[in-house]
Enzyme design. Structure first.
Site: not given
Length: 386
Positions: A199, A233-234, A254, A334
């Site tokens: 990711d 983005e995170e 994504d 994650h």
């Protein structure tokens, strides 16, 4: 290499160079890029775009907008993935010669325990390991299993002679130093890929592979297609700064989580119907579903409760665009993640088909204007054949 196939819809389904896709993914994973420390990977992607002959521009902070020219420039479309990953940052230099850390992005301290990492100081980088405060069973016995899972219970043991605060300072460590987590990537012959940071580096590899397939087959595009690579983005800002007013529709690439209670799978394409910010655009989402159905791309739909992507940041910044989210299936998002090349191939094929298709709603060339050909959503009762 296999030849691209003309489908019954008149759109060419190009062959995806999977050696290129997986090779690029390996190289992307090797480049540390926690949010806020992305310059190196921006340079790498710029070099690759230049090698492919795709023109591009950068924002001040390094988000990339590359351009595949179509027959008309407006209304145009965009496909987006993000270069930044999860990571950490030094919160405090400790008296015991270790570093207190806080996360960059949202991820569990459980997945940080035991991770090898690199700390980037003003003087240079050091290797280290993220450990719980009570790491030794020989010292703490069962307390190693009962201490709470929390970032406040972690510290970095740096691979330097540091036993005091003064020694940390001597080596150049400071509050705010960036910490990149090792990906520990494994590419299995069965097609499974295990690694941190899939990711969204897998999504970036998909965009490059789809663009390369279109270019190799010399396929004409109806409208300009912008390839957007974002760098934050995170932490929530995503595609808000790299769009321009002519973009009428944007597809985000994504991960789709394959956890219990979700409909995503590690195979085929997952088309997201909604995330935590609300439903995605009805017409653009159904256009993507239709492309999957017409071209026999394995797919499924899903709704994500605790998820936001580049699309959310673009809408919240005031952009009047249609957005959609398509995903490669990922297990343990994650954390230490796993995907399959089958999903990456299917997703790259869908993006290449989407690039060749007409815009979802032709009226979208007008921002504010009369009703005209504004679309309808179905309202009549369904008819079921007996």
């Amino acid at each position: 290499m296999e030849q691209a196939a003309l489908t019954r819809t008149g759109i060419v389904r190009p062959v995806i160079d999977m050696d290129y896709l997986t090779g690029l993914l390996r190289r992307l994973l090797e480049i540390p890029s926690p949010t806020g420390y992305t310059d190196q990977i921006v340079h790498f992607c710029g070099d690759e775009l230049h090698r492919l002959g795709i023109p591009f521009e950068l924002t001040r902070r390094g988000a990339i907008r590359a351009d595949l020219a179509g027959r008309q420039y407006s209304p145009d479309r965009a496909v987006v993935a993000h270069l930044d990953t999860l990571g950490a940052q030094v919160k405090m230099l400790k008296a015991n010669g270790r570093l207190e850390v806080v996360p960059i992005g949202t991820w569990s301290a459980r997945f940080a325990e035991g991770a090898r990492c690199t700390v980037y100081t003003d003087k240079g980088s050091y290797r280290g390991t993220i450990l719980p405060l009570k790491a030794s069973g020989h010292t703490f016995n069962e307390e190693i299993d009962t201490q709470p899972v929390a970032w406040t219970n972690l510290e970095i043991r740096v691979d330097a002679r540091c036993e005091t605060l003064a020694e940390l300072q001597f080596h150049g460590f400071n509050v705010g130093d960036f910490v990149a987590i090792d990906p520990q990537a494994e590419f299995d012959a069965s097609g499974f890929i295990n690694s941190r940071h899939l990711d969204d580096k897998a999504g970036v590899a998909v965009i490059f592979a789809a663009a390369k397939a279109v270019l190799d087959a010399k396929l004409p595009l109806p409208v300009d297609c912008h390839l957007l690579l974002t760098i934050s983005e995170e932490v929530g800002s995503g595609a808000s700064s790299v769009l321009h007013k002519d973009v009428a529709e944007m597809v985000t690439i994504d991960n789709g989580t394959t956890a219990m209670g979700q409909n995503s799978r590690e195979f085929g394409v997952t088309v997201a119907m909604a995330d935590s910010t609300g439903p995605f655009d009805y017409h653009l989402t159904h256009k993507l579903l239709s492309l999957c159905q017409q071209h026999e791309i394995e797919h499924q739909r899903d709704v994500f409760r605790y998820y936001r992507c580049d699309s959310a940041a673009a809408i919240e910044a005031g952009n009047d665009i249609r957005t959609a989210l398509v995903c490669f299936g990922i297990d343990s998002s994650h954390g230490y993640e796993r995907i399959h090349t089958d999903s990456l191939r299917s997703l790259a094929e869908l993006i290449a088909l989407y690039m060749q298709s007409d815009v979802a709603i032709p009226r979208d060339r007008v921002g504010m204007g009369p009703m005209g050909a504004f679309p309808w959503q179905p309202t009549t009762p369904a008819k079921v054949e007996e």
